[in-house]
Scaffold this motif. Structure first.
Motif, PDB file in Angstrom:
ATOM      1  N   LEU A  80       0.858  -1.198  -0.055  1.00  0.00           N
ATOM      2  CA  LEU A  80       0.086  -0.111  -0.080  1.00  0.00           C
ATOM      3  C   LEU A  80       0.812   1.169  -0.014  1.00  0.00           C
ATOM      4  O   LEU A  80       0.365   2.436   0.347  1.00  0.00           O
ATOM      5  CB  LEU A  80      -0.859   0.032   1.088  1.00  0.00           C
ATOM      6  N   PHE A  81       2.064   1.184  -0.150  1.00  0.00           N
ATOM      7  CA  PHE A  81       3.043   2.255  -0.227  1.00  0.00           C
ATOM      8  C   PHE A  81       3.829   2.091  -1.456  1.00  0.00           C
ATOM      9  O   PHE A  81       4.956   2.243  -1.542  1.00  0.00           O
ATOM     10  CB  PHE A  81       4.149   2.396   1.029  1.00  0.00           C
ATOM     11  N   PRO A  82       3.277   2.336  -2.667  1.00  0.00           N
ATOM     12  CA  PRO A  82       3.596   2.256  -4.396  1.00  0.00           C
ATOM     13  C   PRO A  82       4.363   3.723  -4.150  1.00  0.00           C
ATOM     14  O   PRO A  82       4.149   4.557  -3.530  1.00  0.00           O
ATOM     15  CB  PRO A  82       2.751   2.082  -5.050  1.00  0.00           C
ATOM     16  N   GLN A  83       5.605   3.637  -5.071  1.00  0.00           N
ATOM     17  CA  GLN A  83       6.320   4.746  -5.489  1.00  0.00           C
ATOM     18  C   GLN A  83       5.220   5.781  -5.827  1.00  0.00           C
ATOM     19  O   GLN A  83       4.367   5.610  -6.830  1.00  0.00           O
ATOM     20  CB  GLN A  83       7.186   4.567  -6.798  1.00  0.00           C
ATOM     21  N   GLY A  84       5.534   7.100  -5.392  1.00  0.00           N
ATOM     22  CA  GLY A  84       4.761   8.067  -5.823  1.00  0.00           C
ATOM     23  C   GLY A  84       3.527   8.515  -5.024  1.00  0.00           C
ATOM     24  O   GLY A  84       2.598   9.221  -5.528  1.00  0.00           O
ATOM     25  N   THR A  85       3.483   7.859  -4.073  1.00  0.00           N
ATOM     26  CA  THR A  85       2.020   8.036  -3.113  1.00  0.00           C
ATOM     27  C   THR A  85       2.512   9.039  -1.791  1.00  0.00           C
ATOM     28  O   THR A  85       1.819   8.931  -0.926  1.00  0.00           O
ATOM     29  CB  THR A  85       1.370   6.828  -3.004  1.00  0.00           C
ATOM     30  N   ASP A  86       3.460   9.579  -1.899  1.00  0.00           N
ATOM     31  CA  ASP A  86       3.958  10.581  -0.773  1.00  0.00           C
ATOM     32  C   ASP A  86       3.050  11.992  -1.154  1.00  0.00           C
ATOM     33  O   ASP A  86       2.472  12.050  -1.948  1.00  0.00           O
ATOM     34  CB  ASP A  86       5.144  10.576  -0.554  1.00  0.00           C
ATOM     35  N   GLY A  87       3.384  12.737   0.043  1.00  0.00           N
ATOM     36  CA  GLY A  87       2.943  13.973   0.029  1.00  0.00           C
ATOM     37  C   GLY A  87       1.504  14.097   0.594  1.00  0.00           C
ATOM     38  O   GLY A  87       0.705  13.138   0.505  1.00  0.00           O
ATOM     39  N   ALA A  88       0.920  15.451   0.751  1.00  0.00           N
ATOM     40  CA  ALA A  88      -0.180  15.382   1.280  1.00  0.00           C
ATOM     41  C   ALA A  88      -1.394  14.957   0.568  1.00  0.00           C
ATOM     42  O   ALA A  88      -1.310  15.071  -0.721  1.00  0.00           O
ATOM     43  CB  ALA A  88      -0.408  16.902   1.721  1.00  0.00           C
TER      44      ALA A  88
END
Length: 204
Positions: A80-88
Motif C-alpha cells: 500500500l506504499f507504491p512509489q509516488g504516493t507521498d505528499g499530502a
C-alpha cells in the motif's frame, strides 16, 4: 520503571503510530493504507488494558487482535506504499521509499511479532517476581536493549544506535510465541513504534 508502565508507554506510542494516520481528504491507496493503520491501532487499543492489568485477560481477544494485525502487516502493508504516493494528505515520509528494504523488513518484523502474539495468547501474563524487563537475564537486558538476556548482548533486537530493528536478529513467530503474552505484546508495539518514528511525519 515497572513492566506495566513500560508496556503502557509502548502501547500508547504504537497506538498513536497506527491510528493517527486517518485524515480527511485521502483517496485511493493512501486512504486504504490509512484505514489499515487505523484498524491495527484499534486492535492494539482493544487489548492494551488487558496487558496493563486494567481489564481481565482474554486469550481469545488477544488472538483476534493479533490476527488482525498480522493480516495487515508484511507484504500487505508495504504493497500500500507504491512509489509516488507521498505528499499530502499522506503522512508517510520519503524514507519509506529511500529506505525501502528497511521499511519492508520492519513490516515483516511486525507480521512475525503479531503471529508470535497470537501463539503466546494461551501463555497468559507474566507473573514472576523478577521483572521480565529487568536484569541481565530479563527480556530487556540492561546493556543490550530489546531482548537483551534472551538474545545475548551482541544481538539485540532493537539496535541501540538507530532505534531500528536488528533485522538479522529478528525472532521468529515460533520463538515469540513461547513468551508470556504481555512480553509478545511489548515486542509487537516496539516494532510499531520503530516504524512510526522513522517513517511517519509527526503531527505539528
Amino acid at each position: 520503571m515497572t513492566i506495566r508502565n513500560l508496556m503502557l508507554g509502548g502501547a500508547i506510542t504504537a497506538t498513536l503510530a497506527v491510528s493517527a494516520w486517518a485524515h480527511s481528504g485521502a483517496s485511493g491507496v493512501v486512504k486504504e493504507r490509512m484505514e489499515m493503520m487505523e484498524s491495527m491501532g484499534d486492535a492494539v487499543k482493544a487489548i492494551k488494558p488487558m496487558m496493563t492489568g486494567e481489564a481481565t485477560y482474554d486469550a481469545d481477544a488477544v488472538r483476534k487482535a493479533a490476527r488482525t494485525i498480522a493480516a495487515q502487516a508484511g507484504d500487505d502493508l508495504t504493497s500500500l506504499f507504491p512509489q509516488g504516493t507521498d505528499g499530502a494528505p499522506s503522512e508517510a515520509l520519503p524514507t519509506v521509499w529511500t529506505e525501502r528494504e528497511r521499511f519492508e523488513d520492519l513490516a515483516d518484523a511486525l507480521e512475525q511479532a503479531a503471529l508470535g502474539l497470537e501463539r503466546a495468547a494461551d501463555n497468559g501474563l507474566h507473573a514472576g517476581q523478577s521483572g521480565m524487563m529487568g536484569g541481565q537475564s530479563g527480556m530487556m537486558g540492561d546493556q543490550s536493549g530489546m531482548m537483551g538476556g534472551m538474545m545475548g548482548e551482541q544481538s539485540p533486537m532493537m539496535d541501540g544506535q538507530t532505534g531500528m530493528m536488528g533485522i538479522g536478529n529478528m525472532m521468529s513467530a515460533e520463538h515469540i510465541g513461547q513468551m508470556p503474552a504481555d512480553g509478545a505484546f511489548v515486542m509487537m508495539t516496539q516494532v510499531c513504534s520503530a516504524c512510526h518514528d522513522r517513517y511517519r511525519e509527526e503531527d505539528h
